[in-house]
Design an enzyme around this catalytic site. Sequence first.
Site, mmCIF file in Angstrom:
data_model
loop_
_atom_site.group_PDB
_atom_site.id
_atom_site.type_symbol
_atom_site.label_atom_id
_atom_site.label_comp_id
_atom_site.label_asym_id
_atom_site.label_seq_id
_atom_site.Cartn_x
_atom_site.Cartn_y
_atom_site.Cartn_z
ATOM 1 N N GLN A 12 0.827 -1.222 0.000
ATOM 2 C CA GLN A 12 0.000 0.000 0.000
ATOM 3 C C GLN A 12 0.859 1.269 0.000
ATOM 4 O OE1 GLN A 12 -3.504 1.396 2.794
ATOM 5 N NE2 GLN A 12 -1.594 1.752 3.883
ATOM 6 N N ASP A 13 1.772 1.368 0.974
ATOM 7 C CA ASP A 13 2.558 2.605 1.091
ATOM 8 C C ASP A 13 3.555 2.724 -0.053
ATOM 9 O OD1 ASP A 13 1.160 2.904 3.398
ATOM 10 O OD2 ASP A 13 2.878 2.890 4.745
ATOM 11 N N ALA A 83 9.411 -2.819 3.352
ATOM 12 C CA ALA A 83 9.131 -4.262 3.286
ATOM 13 C C ALA A 83 8.888 -4.819 4.682
ATOM 14 C CB ALA A 83 10.300 -4.992 2.634
ATOM 15 N N SER A 86 3.530 -7.595 7.440
ATOM 16 C CA SER A 86 2.950 -6.444 8.134
ATOM 17 C C SER A 86 1.624 -6.736 8.835
ATOM 18 C CB SER A 86 2.737 -5.302 7.126
ATOM 19 O OG SER A 86 1.690 -5.630 6.234
ATOM 20 N N SER A 127 6.395 1.463 13.676
ATOM 21 C CA SER A 127 4.942 1.294 13.809
ATOM 22 C C SER A 127 4.442 1.606 15.210
ATOM 23 C CB SER A 127 4.597 -0.161 13.468
ATOM 24 O OG SER A 127 3.298 -0.467 13.895
ATOM 25 N N GLU A 129 2.402 -0.091 16.623
ATOM 26 C CA GLU A 129 2.245 -1.380 17.306
ATOM 27 C C GLU A 129 3.355 -1.589 18.339
ATOM 28 O OE1 GLU A 129 -0.111 -3.963 17.170
ATOM 29 O OE2 GLU A 129 -1.340 -2.514 16.108
ATOM 30 N N TYR A 151 4.927 -9.224 15.620
ATOM 31 C CA TYR A 151 5.105 -8.102 14.688
ATOM 32 C C TYR A 151 5.638 -6.874 15.434
ATOM 33 C CZ TYR A 151 3.822 -4.078 11.770
ATOM 34 O OH TYR A 151 3.844 -2.898 11.064
ATOM 35 N N HIS A 181 -2.658 3.423 8.954
ATOM 36 C CA HIS A 181 -3.118 4.240 7.828
ATOM 37 C C HIS A 181 -3.575 3.327 6.706
ATOM 38 C CE1 HIS A 181 1.237 3.773 7.791
ATOM 39 N NE2 HIS A 181 1.136 3.657 6.482
ATOM 40 N N ARG A 186 -5.405 -0.753 0.705
ATOM 41 C CA ARG A 186 -5.028 -1.436 1.946
ATOM 42 C C ARG A 186 -5.275 -2.936 1.745
ATOM 43 N NH1 ARG A 186 -2.056 -1.820 6.615
ATOM 44 N NH2 ARG A 186 -3.208 -1.077 8.448
HETATM 45 P P1 NDP Z 1 1.954 -3.993 2.936
HETATM 46 O O1 NDP Z 1 1.726 -5.265 3.672
HETATM 47 O O2 NDP Z 1 0.898 -3.482 2.019
HETATM 48 O O3 NDP Z 1 3.304 -4.128 2.055
HETATM 49 C C1 NDP Z 1 4.398 -4.875 2.505
HETATM 50 C C2 NDP Z 1 5.427 -4.930 1.383
HETATM 51 O O4 NDP Z 1 6.568 -5.692 1.835
HETATM 52 C C3 NDP Z 1 4.934 -5.612 0.105
HETATM 53 O O5 NDP Z 1 5.445 -4.908 -1.003
HETATM 54 C C4 NDP Z 1 5.592 -6.989 0.179
HETATM 55 O O6 NDP Z 1 5.803 -7.599 -1.072
HETATM 56 C C5 NDP Z 1 6.927 -6.599 0.794
HETATM 57 N N1 NDP Z 1 7.661 -7.736 1.337
HETATM 58 C C6 NDP Z 1 7.219 -8.682 2.208
HETATM 59 N N2 NDP Z 1 8.202 -9.567 2.458
HETATM 60 C C7 NDP Z 1 9.279 -9.195 1.711
HETATM 61 C C8 NDP Z 1 10.579 -9.718 1.528
HETATM 62 N N3 NDP Z 1 10.987 -10.821 2.180
HETATM 63 N N4 NDP Z 1 11.421 -9.062 0.691
HETATM 64 C C9 NDP Z 1 11.023 -7.951 0.031
HETATM 65 N N5 NDP Z 1 9.797 -7.413 0.160
HETATM 66 C C10 NDP Z 1 8.936 -8.030 1.000
HETATM 67 O O7 NDP Z 1 2.333 -2.885 4.033
HETATM 68 P P2 NDP Z 1 1.988 -1.303 4.040
HETATM 69 O O8 NDP Z 1 2.291 -0.738 2.717
HETATM 70 O O9 NDP Z 1 0.676 -1.096 4.675
HETATM 71 O O10 NDP Z 1 3.064 -0.774 5.098
HETATM 72 C C11 NDP Z 1 4.378 -0.403 4.690
HETATM 73 C C12 NDP Z 1 5.321 -0.567 5.878
HETATM 74 O O11 NDP Z 1 4.888 0.278 6.938
HETATM 75 C C13 NDP Z 1 5.399 -1.968 6.450
HETATM 76 O O12 NDP Z 1 6.723 -2.173 6.914
HETATM 77 C C14 NDP Z 1 4.431 -1.917 7.605
HETATM 78 O O13 NDP Z 1 4.755 -2.897 8.584
HETATM 79 C C15 NDP Z 1 4.666 -0.508 8.097
HETATM 80 N N6 NDP Z 1 3.570 0.125 8.799
HETATM 81 C C16 NDP Z 1 2.330 0.134 8.239
HETATM 82 C C17 NDP Z 1 1.288 0.739 8.862
HETATM 83 C C18 NDP Z 1 -0.081 0.796 8.258
HETATM 84 O O14 NDP Z 1 -1.022 1.123 8.970
HETATM 85 N N7 NDP Z 1 -0.226 0.523 6.986
HETATM 86 C C19 NDP Z 1 1.477 1.380 10.192
HETATM 87 C C20 NDP Z 1 2.851 1.396 10.646
HETATM 88 C C21 NDP Z 1 3.839 0.777 9.982
HETATM 89 P P3 NDP Z 1 4.682 -8.562 -1.760
HETATM 90 O O15 NDP Z 1 3.763 -7.637 -2.508
HETATM 91 O O16 NDP Z 1 5.520 -9.424 -2.634
HETATM 92 O O17 NDP Z 1 3.993 -9.290 -0.648
HETATM 93 P P1 GDP Z 2 -3.392 -3.599 13.338
HETATM 94 O O1 GDP Z 2 -3.672 -2.479 14.263
HETATM 95 O O2 GDP Z 2 -2.122 -3.437 12.576
HETATM 96 O O3 GDP Z 2 -3.489 -4.929 13.972
HETATM 97 O O4 GDP Z 2 -4.510 -3.462 12.169
HETATM 98 P P2 GDP Z 2 -5.835 -4.325 11.858
HETATM 99 O O5 GDP Z 2 -6.618 -3.538 10.890
HETATM 100 O O6 GDP Z 2 -5.477 -5.722 11.463
HETATM 101 O O7 GDP Z 2 -6.609 -4.410 13.247
HETATM 102 C C1 GDP Z 2 -7.046 -3.255 13.922
HETATM 103 C C2 GDP Z 2 -7.915 -3.661 15.112
HETATM 104 O O8 GDP Z 2 -9.142 -4.214 14.631
HETATM 105 C C3 GDP Z 2 -7.280 -4.738 16.022
HETATM 106 O O9 GDP Z 2 -7.474 -4.366 17.364
HETATM 107 C C4 GDP Z 2 -8.087 -5.976 15.693
HETATM 108 O O10 GDP Z 2 -8.205 -6.913 16.789
HETATM 109 C C5 GDP Z 2 -9.453 -5.361 15.401
HETATM 110 N N1 GDP Z 2 -10.308 -6.264 14.598
HETATM 111 C C6 GDP Z 2 -11.559 -6.661 14.937
HETATM 112 N N2 GDP Z 2 -12.048 -7.517 14.026
HETATM 113 C C7 GDP Z 2 -11.081 -7.679 13.087
HETATM 114 C C8 GDP Z 2 -11.004 -8.469 11.901
HETATM 115 O O11 GDP Z 2 -11.901 -9.195 11.524
HETATM 116 N N3 GDP Z 2 -9.849 -8.353 11.159
HETATM 117 C C9 GDP Z 2 -8.815 -7.544 11.569
HETATM 118 N N4 GDP Z 2 -7.721 -7.471 10.798
HETATM 119 N N5 GDP Z 2 -8.854 -6.817 12.705
HETATM 120 C C10 GDP Z 2 -9.981 -6.880 13.463
#
Ligand code: NDP
Ligand code: GDP
Length: 326
Positions: A12-13, A83, A86, A127, A129, A151, A181, A186
């Site tokens: 996503q990001d 990466a 996540s 994060s 988290e 995580y 986010h 997403r």
């Molecule tokens: P996504 O899960 O959408 O994307 C994760 C990316 O990591 C994908 O491109 C995936 O590739 C790649 N990846 C996974 N494993 C590997 C590997 N072994 N080698 C190379 N690439 C790999 O995450 P988001 O875009 O939502 O988030 C971006 C980052 O920000 C992540 O590190 C996440 O943990 C962190 N983050 C996200 C938040 C959020 O709310 N979205 C909040 C705080 C932190 P593939 O497409 O092949 O699976």
């Molecule tokens: P996280 O904060 O990175 O774990 O993001 P998620 O979107 O996976 O979860 C956010 C919150 O929603 C957590 O507290 C989960 O326990 C709660 N949640 C409740 N029901 C669900 C579900 O069906 N799927 C996911 N992913 N989260 C859920």
Amino acid sequence: MKRVFITGVTGQDGAYLSALLLEKGYDVFGLVRRSSSADIVDAKLRWLNIHNDIRFVDGDVLDLSSLIRALRDVEPIEIYNLAAQSFVKSSWNQPLLTGQVTGLGAVNVLEAMRLAAPTARFYQASSSEMFGLVREPVQSESTPFYPRSPYGASKAFAHWMTTNYRESFHLHASNGILFNHESPVRGIEFVTRKVTDGAARIKLGLARELRLGNIDAQRDWGHSRDYVRAMWLMLQQDRPDDYVIATGRTTTVREMCRIAFQHVGLDAENHVKIDPDLFRPAEVDVLLGNPQKALAKLGWKPTISLEQMIEEMVDADMERWRQRMA
Ligand code: NDP
Ligand code: GDP
């Protein structure tokens, strides 16, 4: 040409950050791991219509040699390590993989940078988290970490290693402590997207109910489009540092569901069913960030409200399902 290297470019990001950097005139290189479904890994980039503008580099954050080669070839001025494995819930089923990719993977990127691109600027995707069982009602850069999942623990390791490389080797390495986010791209397993997709399917008569876990959990939700701008701003500063990126508003999953269902004229209470299997072994009950430092030092603030974002996501899922049904 300014060259940038992004790990996690297919996520996503990665997609929103690429769009922003292309707009700013960067040459964007993205690390992509080998997949048997190479035709669909760029789906999020396609959604933003930028898939032909990215240069893909074959590699994996678990393979240090692929990273060193990539950085030698690309010679980037900025490196964004996005990466990760996540998804918090999966991290209990795959704790070792999560530690390797989300934790050690970041150190591999830092090592590759130290060896092959030491003057580049580095961004680590930290994060909220890491705050887990929160030690303060509003979390800032100085709030202690108490991760509640493999995580969160892996992200805390990567966070401190980034700080350590900054202090030990004087690398320009910054941590963005981003709160949740979301966006129309997403991952479908995250609760916002699961809800917007569910509301769309129910509205279109494709499903009758949506099964969720703990809907009393509270999150500080923002939009990926706003949050990737903060990543870029961090790397434009003279000095590397750590920043909380959040909206300063927290909302229950229950209320987020109400917003999503109401947008399509439905009452969430009639459709959401609680499934005990979807509860987690340990929960992060509430997150609420204080983005004051980012506002003061980066001039960053969010521009998209939770309501606007959820409505955009519901509309996108309605459109996707309509196209699939056509
Ligand atoms: P996504 O899960 O959408 O994307 C994760 C990316 O990591 C994908 O491109 C995936 O590739 C790649 N990846 C996974 N494993 C590997 C590997 N072994 N080698 C190379 N690439 C790999 O995450 P988001 O875009 O939502 O988030 C971006 C980052 O920000 C992540 O590190 C996440 O943990 C962190 N983050 C996200 C938040 C959020 O709310 N979205 C909040 C705080 C932190 P593939 O497409 O092949 O699976
Ligand atoms: P996280 O904060 O990175 O774990 O993001 P998620 O979107 O996976 O979860 C956010 C919150 O929603 C957590 O507290 C989960 O326990 C709660 N949640 C409740 N029901 C669900 C579900 O069906 N799927 C996911 N992913 N989260 C859920």
